[in-house]
Write a protein that holds these residues in place. Sequence first.
Motif, mmCIF file in Angstrom:
data_model
loop_
_atom_site.group_PDB
_atom_site.id
_atom_site.type_symbol
_atom_site.label_atom_id
_atom_site.label_comp_id
_atom_site.label_asym_id
_atom_site.label_seq_id
_atom_site.Cartn_x
_atom_site.Cartn_y
_atom_site.Cartn_z
ATOM 1 N N ARG A 32 0.839 -1.198 0.000
ATOM 2 C CA ARG A 32 0.000 0.000 0.000
ATOM 3 C C ARG A 32 0.872 1.246 0.000
ATOM 4 O O ARG A 32 2.052 1.199 0.310
ATOM 5 N N ASP A 33 0.244 2.367 -0.367
ATOM 6 C CA ASP A 33 0.987 3.624 -0.317
ATOM 7 C C ASP A 33 0.877 4.209 1.090
ATOM 8 O O ASP A 33 0.321 3.600 1.995
ATOM 9 N N ARG A 34 1.405 5.389 1.271
ATOM 10 C CA ARG A 34 1.473 5.996 2.598
ATOM 11 C C ARG A 34 0.356 7.003 2.844
ATOM 12 O O ARG A 34 0.523 7.951 3.592
ATOM 13 N N ASP A 35 -0.796 6.785 2.243
ATOM 14 C CA ASP A 35 -1.936 7.668 2.424
ATOM 15 C C ASP A 35 -2.366 7.672 3.889
ATOM 16 O O ASP A 35 -2.308 6.650 4.571
ATOM 17 N N SER A 36 -2.853 8.805 4.364
ATOM 18 C CA SER A 36 -3.259 8.938 5.767
ATOM 19 C C SER A 36 -4.490 8.107 6.097
ATOM 20 O O SER A 36 -4.776 7.863 7.266
ATOM 21 N N ARG A 37 -5.227 7.632 5.078
ATOM 22 C CA ARG A 37 -6.391 6.776 5.324
ATOM 23 C C ARG A 37 -5.981 5.433 5.916
ATOM 24 O O ARG A 37 -6.767 4.777 6.577
ATOM 25 N N PHE A 38 -4.762 5.002 5.634
ATOM 26 C CA PHE A 38 -4.296 3.702 6.104
ATOM 27 C C PHE A 38 -3.615 3.891 7.460
ATOM 28 O O PHE A 38 -2.445 4.243 7.543
ATOM 29 N N VAL A 58 9.398 5.936 0.656
ATOM 30 C CA VAL A 58 9.261 7.366 0.942
ATOM 31 C C VAL A 58 9.902 8.156 -0.191
ATOM 32 O O VAL A 58 10.964 7.795 -0.688
ATOM 33 N N GLN A 59 9.257 9.215 -0.617
ATOM 34 C CA GLN A 59 9.755 10.137 -1.641
ATOM 35 C C GLN A 59 10.049 9.439 -2.977
ATOM 36 O O GLN A 59 11.009 9.758 -3.653
ATOM 37 N N VAL A 60 9.239 8.468 -3.307
ATOM 38 C CA VAL A 60 9.318 7.804 -4.613
ATOM 39 C C VAL A 60 7.920 7.836 -5.217
ATOM 40 O O VAL A 60 7.236 6.817 -5.297
ATOM 41 N N PRO A 61 7.472 9.018 -5.643
ATOM 42 C CA PRO A 61 6.091 9.137 -6.116
ATOM 43 C C PRO A 61 5.813 8.351 -7.393
ATOM 44 O O PRO A 61 4.684 7.929 -7.631
ATOM 45 N N ALA A 65 2.665 5.413 -9.272
ATOM 46 C CA ALA A 65 2.130 5.696 -10.606
ATOM 47 C C ALA A 65 2.386 4.535 -11.570
ATOM 48 O O ALA A 65 1.512 4.181 -12.363
ATOM 49 N N ILE A 66 3.557 3.936 -11.496
ATOM 50 C CA ILE A 66 3.883 2.807 -12.373
ATOM 51 C C ILE A 66 2.974 1.622 -12.057
ATOM 52 O O ILE A 66 2.429 0.972 -12.954
ATOM 53 N N CYS A 67 2.772 1.361 -10.781
ATOM 54 C CA CYS A 67 1.879 0.273 -10.365
ATOM 55 C C CYS A 67 0.452 0.546 -10.833
ATOM 56 O O CYS A 67 -0.204 -0.344 -11.375
ATOM 57 N N GLU A 68 -0.030 1.768 -10.648
ATOM 58 C CA GLU A 68 -1.393 2.121 -11.056
ATOM 59 C C GLU A 68 -1.559 1.987 -12.572
ATOM 60 O O GLU A 68 -2.603 1.561 -13.051
ATOM 61 N N ARG A 69 -0.527 2.344 -13.320
ATOM 62 C CA ARG A 69 -0.617 2.233 -14.777
ATOM 63 C C ARG A 69 -0.733 0.769 -15.207
ATOM 64 O O ARG A 69 -1.525 0.423 -16.084
ATOM 65 N N MET A 70 0.046 -0.102 -14.590
ATOM 66 C CA MET A 70 -0.023 -1.521 -14.948
ATOM 67 C C MET A 70 -1.373 -2.113 -14.570
ATOM 68 O O MET A 70 -1.959 -2.878 -15.336
ATOM 69 N N ILE A 71 -1.895 -1.743 -13.410
ATOM 70 C CA ILE A 71 -3.209 -2.220 -12.999
ATOM 71 C C ILE A 71 -4.266 -1.739 -13.998
ATOM 72 O O ILE A 71 -5.159 -2.498 -14.388
#
Length: 152
Positions: A32-38, A58-61, A65-71
């Motif tokens: 998972r990402d580091r969103d405050s929801r988690f 951390v600090q690898v935005p 994006a690469i994961c979201e694109r593949m999904i």
Amino acid sequence: MSTEPPSAFSMNWRWLCAVTRRSATPTKYLIRDRDSRFTSALDSVFKAEGIQVLCSLVQVPRANAICERMIGTIRRALLDRILILHEEHARRALTRWLQHYSHSRPHRSLGQLTPDQTEHEPPRPINLAEHRLRRHAILGGITHEYWTATAV
């Protein structure tokens, strides 16, 4: 301990854990990402099920994006075109599609070569009038692979 009832968000994750518990292949990791929801409370739901929670770097935005694109690519090219009946069907379809995507499909970033062709020198141009094109359906025809056969 909270006196408030569990949120719908938390209940959805508990449902997911229950589903993965019944799976033929146990879930080992949740990335998972580091969103405050988690929150750490949510992480504890997964840890209680024996699922290790891995956070994106951390600090690898671009990683997210690469994961979201593949999904998104998998969803548009496969899941939007086929009705998945059960988990085993999903595994077989995804395995076959990934094999096609990783070995036989031309990629724009590779100059319209397939990944297998980049390991060798690019193919020579041919006169299609001297060859017959052959087509093979992948996953019932949602995509195809093509090759040439010498004309008879």
